[in-house]
Design a protein around this motif. Sequence first.
Motif, short mmCIF file in Angstrom:
data_model
loop_
_atom_site.label_atom_id
_atom_site.label_comp_id
_atom_site.label_asym_id
_atom_site.label_seq_id
_atom_site.Cartn_x
_atom_site.Cartn_y
_atom_site.Cartn_z
N ARG A 81 0.75 -1.12 -0.02
CA ARG A 81 -0.09 -0.15 -0.09
C ARG A 81 0.96 1.22 0.15
O ARG A 81 1.94 1.39 0.90
N MET A 82 0.52 2.16 -0.87
CA MET A 82 1.43 3.36 -0.92
C MET A 82 0.42 4.78 -0.64
O MET A 82 -0.69 4.61 -1.35
N ARG A 83 0.98 5.44 0.06
CA ARG A 83 -0.24 6.58 0.24
C ARG A 83 0.88 7.99 0.33
O ARG A 83 1.71 8.00 1.02
N ARG A 84 0.32 8.91 -0.43
CA ARG A 84 1.03 10.32 -0.10
C ARG A 84 0.55 10.94 1.21
O ARG A 84 -0.58 10.69 1.55
N THR A 85 1.65 11.39 1.77
CA THR A 85 1.39 12.20 2.88
C THR A 85 1.84 13.47 2.85
O THR A 85 1.99 13.78 1.92
N PHE A 86 1.73 14.43 4.03
CA PHE A 86 1.96 15.80 3.85
C PHE A 86 3.15 16.04 3.26
O PHE A 86 3.46 16.98 2.47
N ASP A 87 4.22 15.59 3.72
CA ASP A 87 5.37 15.66 3.15
C ASP A 87 6.39 14.52 2.55
O ASP A 87 7.58 14.51 2.47
N GLY A 88 5.59 13.43 2.37
CA GLY A 88 6.50 12.24 1.91
C GLY A 88 5.29 11.23 1.13
O GLY A 88 4.37 11.26 0.94
N VAL A 89 5.80 10.03 1.58
CA VAL A 89 5.08 8.79 1.00
C VAL A 89 5.22 7.86 2.32
O VAL A 89 6.25 7.64 2.66
N HIS A 90 3.97 7.24 2.48
CA HIS A 90 3.81 6.15 3.43
C HIS A 90 3.51 4.91 2.81
O HIS A 90 2.73 4.75 2.11
N VAL A 91 4.53 3.89 2.82
CA VAL A 91 4.53 2.57 2.53
C VAL A 91 4.31 1.61 3.51
O VAL A 91 4.82 1.51 4.51
N THR A 92 3.38 0.66 2.91
CA THR A 92 2.85 -0.33 4.08
C THR A 92 3.17 -1.75 3.32
O THR A 92 2.61 -2.05 2.06
N MET A 93 3.89 -2.66 3.77
CA MET A 93 4.03 -3.85 3.28
C MET A 93 3.18 -4.78 4.18
O MET A 93 3.74 -4.95 5.25
N ARG A 94 2.20 -5.56 3.85
CA ARG A 94 1.56 -6.58 4.77
C ARG A 94 1.83 -8.11 4.22
O ARG A 94 2.02 -8.07 2.98
N ASP A 95 2.41 -9.02 5.05
CA ASP A 95 2.72 -10.14 4.85
C ASP A 95 2.15 -11.15 5.77
O ASP A 95 1.35 -10.80 6.69
N SER A 96 2.31 -12.42 5.86
CA SER A 96 1.56 -13.61 6.57
C SER A 96 2.44 -14.21 7.65
O SER A 96 2.02 -14.95 8.37
N SER A 97 3.52 -13.60 7.98
CA SER A 97 4.44 -13.99 8.91
C SER A 97 4.22 -12.96 10.15
O SER A 97 4.24 -11.68 10.32
N THR A 98 4.08 -13.55 11.49
CA THR A 98 4.01 -12.84 12.71
C THR A 98 5.68 -12.74 13.28
O THR A 98 5.57 -11.88 14.12
N THR A 99 6.48 -13.21 12.66
CA THR A 99 7.88 -12.87 13.00
C THR A 99 8.33 -11.59 12.73
O THR A 99 8.32 -11.10 11.36
N ARG A 100 8.79 -10.62 13.65
CA ARG A 100 9.51 -9.28 13.32
C ARG A 100 10.69 -9.41 12.72
O ARG A 100 11.48 -10.14 13.05
N PRO A 101 11.07 -8.47 11.75
CA PRO A 101 12.19 -8.43 11.08
C PRO A 101 13.19 -8.02 12.16
O PRO A 101 13.08 -6.94 13.04
N GLU A 102 14.48 -8.58 11.95
CA GLU A 102 15.68 -8.40 12.67
C GLU A 102 16.96 -8.16 11.89
O GLU A 102 17.03 -8.81 10.94
N PRO A 103 17.50 -7.11 12.56
CA PRO A 103 18.76 -6.87 11.57
C PRO A 103 19.69 -8.22 11.56
O PRO A 103 19.62 -8.75 12.64
N ARG A 104 20.38 -8.44 10.72
CA ARG A 104 21.55 -9.41 10.51
C ARG A 104 22.76 -8.79 10.29
O ARG A 104 22.67 -7.69 9.85
N PRO A 105 23.76 -9.07 10.95
CA PRO A 105 25.16 -8.84 10.41
C PRO A 105 25.47 -8.71 9.06
O PRO A 105 25.01 -9.71 8.36
N PHE A 106 25.93 -7.81 8.48
CA PHE A 106 26.44 -7.70 7.25
C PHE A 106 27.75 -7.64 6.94
O PHE A 106 28.47 -6.98 7.76
#
Length: 144
Positions: A81-106
């Motif tokens: 979902r993409m939506r214009r906001t007052f000063d930018g763009v709000h992007v929402t990505m909805r998926d089927s996993s309840t696991t929160r994203p975690e940073p991984r070492p790069f």
Amino acid sequence: MATEPRGDETPPSEETYEREFSFAGELRNVTEARLAAEDFLGALARVAPPGEHEYWDDILLVVTELAANVIQYAPGPFDLRMRRTFDGVHVTMRDSSTTRPEPRPFHPRTGGGGIGWHLVHTLCSQVSVVVHDEGKDIHVFLPW
């Protein structure tokens, strides 16, 4: 849904610049999500051009990273979902996993990923994750 300017030359309300796309969760959907985002930005730019050229590229990169992460870590259908906001763009990505994203070492010399979530946090002015019974929504805000 994006709308065209009214006949009296006054632009429509910014709230009307919104689109939602659904994908089956296949690898090709990463490219399709990027193309959908590009169509949204093209329509938006005709009425409200980005403040900086990089903003367009940043939004496309973030959408691509989020979609790729869905394919890799949350198999199944997803919505963008993409939506214009007052000063930018709000992007929402909805998926089927309840696991929160975690940073991984790069580790650039050994490969293996790990940079996507860091990129999202670097390019976005705000990032939040909302977990619900059916999966999660990742909300990001980017300048436009």
